[in-house]
Design an enzyme around this catalytic site. Sequence first.
Site, PDB file in Angstrom:
ATOM      1  N   ASP A 215       0.845  -1.186   0.000  1.00  0.00           N
ATOM      2  CA  ASP A 215       0.000   0.000   0.000  1.00  0.00           C
ATOM      3  C   ASP A 215       0.887   1.244   0.000  1.00  0.00           C
ATOM      4  O   ASP A 215       2.111   1.160   0.159  1.00  0.00           O
ATOM      5  CB  ASP A 215      -0.878  -0.047   1.259  1.00  0.00           C
TER       6      ASP A 215
ATOM      7  N   GLU B  69       2.669   5.077  -4.078  1.00  0.00           N
ATOM      8  CA  GLU B  69       2.652   6.011  -5.221  1.00  0.00           C
ATOM      9  C   GLU B  69       3.976   6.764  -5.419  1.00  0.00           C
ATOM     10  O   GLU B  69       4.182   7.253  -6.539  1.00  0.00           O
ATOM     11  CB  GLU B  69       1.514   7.023  -5.042  1.00  0.00           C
TER      12      GLU B  69
ATOM     13  N   ASP C  75      -9.184   4.061  -1.518  1.00  0.00           N
ATOM     14  CA  ASP C  75     -10.024   4.554  -0.427  1.00  0.00           C
ATOM     15  C   ASP C  75     -11.319   5.161  -0.975  1.00  0.00           C
ATOM     16  O   ASP C  75     -11.356   6.317  -1.402  1.00  0.00           O
ATOM     17  CB  ASP C  75      -9.262   5.603   0.383  1.00  0.00           C
TER      18      ASP C  75
END
Length: 926
Positions: A445, A448, A569
């Site tokens: 997770d 980015e 999300d």
Amino acid sequence: MLASIFSSRALLWCLLLLSLASSNGVLGAASAPPNVGSGYKLVSLVEHPKGGALVGYLQLKRRTSPYGPDIPRLRLFVRHETKDRIRVQITDADKQRWEVPYNLLQREAAPPVTGGRITGVPFTAGEYAGEELVFTYGRDAFWFAVHRKSNREALFNTSNGALVFKDQYLEVSTTLPSDAALYGLGESTQPGGIRLRPNDPYSIYTTDISAINLNTDLYGSHPVYMDLRNLAGGGVAHAVLLLNSNGMDVFYRGTSLTYKVIGGLLDFYFFAGPTPLTVVDQYTSMIGRPAPMPYWAFGFHQCRWGYKNLSVVEGVVEGYRNANIPLDVIWNDDDHMDAAKDFTLDPVNYPRPKLVAFLDKIHAQGMKYIVLIDPGIAVNSSYGVYQRGMERDVFVKLDGQPYLAQVWPGPVYFPDFLNPNGVSWWIDEVRRFHDLVPVDGLWIDMNEASNFCTGKCAIPTTHLCPLPNSTTPWVCCLDCKNLTNTRWDEPPYKINASGQTARLGFNTIATSATHYNGVLEYNAHSLYGFSQAIATHQALKRLQGKRPFILTRSTFVGSGAYAAHWTGDNKGTWENLRYSISTMLNFGIFGMPMVGADICGFYPSPTEELCNRWIELGAFYPFSRDHANFASPRQELYVWESVAKSARNALGMRYRLLSYLYTLNYQAHLTGAPVARPVFFSFPDFRPCYGLSTQYLLGAGVMVSPVLEQGATSVSAMFPPGSWYNLFDTTKVVVSKGEGSVKLDAPLNEINVHVYQNTILPMQRGGTISKEARATPFTLLVAFPFGATEADAEGAVYVDDDERPEMVLAEGQATYVRFYASVRGKAVTVRSEVEMGSYSLQNGLLIEKLSVLGLEGAGKDLTIQVDGANSTVIAASSPSFSGADAEQQVHHDVGSSKKSVMVEVGGLALPLGRSFTMTWNMQIEA
């Protein structure tokens, strides 16, 4: 406070929403001024001396100043790489420019740029033709086009705009027919559905910003689009990939599409199609076939950010068992970690002896366990993972020192996955952690990469960071200053980053930071999650000797070859329920078919009705997981009795279809075919479905039609022409001629799922865990057109030992069975063709029943032949007909007087691993 807690894990998204509201999605601030470039002249074009390609040189026509100086000389490279794929690359003729590394995305290399000129036989023809595609061009000013050879249709044509090529600004445009239907260009949440809308913003740059933000660059970078055109009543598709990892804006105006890219080169790949399925086949053959998934990955998954101790996790598993709701995988977010540090266990809340004992128990039942790891490594001199990373010099750097950022543990450094030392260090840390905890997969997770701070930061001397007992750990507590003194941190052209032309380094790694061999973060930013997924895949494959399972948030072209994806999300709202379908379908086009959204929403609390409808839809996502934020009330599927009922119903059907989903996984691995796909994939000639974003297909012929509106007890569904049978009650059939929509009843605990005519669907008895469900006998559901007297149907099933890393047919390890059925007048034949049957025979897999839909009358004169089986074995199975009196409830959109029945052949014990032929006649009673 709670609004911030509910937000994306890294950004203060509420601030971004304010900016989005003011900008209203307009890209005016990112628009180029007039006369940004004057184009180029083609001064030479030759055949490559090794054959099979063209090489040309372009000379700048006139210098312009906006966005920096033009590159004066460019090189053109054109190659027909396959019969249905052509590559057109334009780059600096004198200096090697950044491009996606070949060791990350393996592909055939273009000739290196050395500063010299490649010479060869002059190419004087006006076009360069391959088997299916043709390259044409103009010399002054230079333009190029790609045509379909069969009908000369232009798929991409740059003749109406000047080519611009500066160091940090590239621009090229193509014309488009006004009725072309475009899909792709992500990742973004598209409120208008899967079909791209003219004048919506399409910016591509990996960003940690909540998926609730619409038309905004999100976690993935996929600069590819599919173009579907209806020509003379037939749908014809192709795709265009611009392989470039730099940030970009793409302006789609309806009759044109313009790329504005802030670096790299123009490296186009054109895929001829002509069907949507062949487009994805061609695309994934180039970027990498989707990774094979283990069988259990298609079971149901439960996660929550906030399982504060092991007892809570144990209680969740028990809750699912007591409610008789299927569950295969239990997850931990970061709650298992010691102070949010990767590869650690909380010694109080997740003590290793108790956790290992729990895993031994659930592993014995067939369940699996997956945990989260973030890329940020805590800066802590007593932390072994950090110590070993520093010793091996594996972190991304700024000004020669590891780049300091902040994530959940506080100050962190980011591993450099472009560094071979970084990859080997990561593999070793995964191994060490697996020795500590035998996890079954990893969830990567925040990759980015996400950063709670911006710019160049230092550990503060006046206060602690992280702040003790902070309730807002996502607020930056480092001492930071913005970086504005480099052209990488402040490029001349500002893409519409975060929907507000934010700085490229906003809440991520500074774009002037460097990776291995001096590679700029400016260029490699959108590759971070991709490179981490590759390293994690190598780690799991090496240590387990099993098929890896990785879930990643950040993705790039080719990520599907290594990992699954969830849509990030989201919010527990009806709008987000609807948006999830388009994002899921886009990722099938992107070559990542294992995808799903957080069921019931990541935050805040969903209503009971919404959670009912979301599990009904989510049960038919390829990747099906309930996941919630720690600040949300508990939303496991057993919390509400009505949701538990919906879950038992929808997941019950999913578990009956697991073998079908797993077969789609096999086909995806072979051809790239999405598991969940837009309806136009199977019906490209049916123009009304080109924008359909509220229904979708699983495979070629299973239609999912969910309720997406609050208070609704029916669905207005679109059905392409043909017969569609309700899987929950096969006596209900929709006979469509594609004229208008059909109103379907949809009470609170029910979802409409239909199977299309001409399909043979393998189903099993189901269960509450995939290990048990996959061992149950098969039923073959054969769907003929309603009232058929001459028709065919087919299907297939793939079964294997899903522990094997590779997903290939091998004797004793896998079986592939094709099923065929036909009706000719009164005569009905159902047969199978088996490849590598020994695995199924060893595991005792049987077919116990055939359910045949769409015929008239009752069955008689049954005969069965099975390869290698004697008559006594077949006689002992006591086959029989039933169901002749179960007339079907027909919903017509046209009148019909035909009646049809469901014919069942039960009492069978046909070995799946042996080919069989079954015949009978239909007798129509007067």
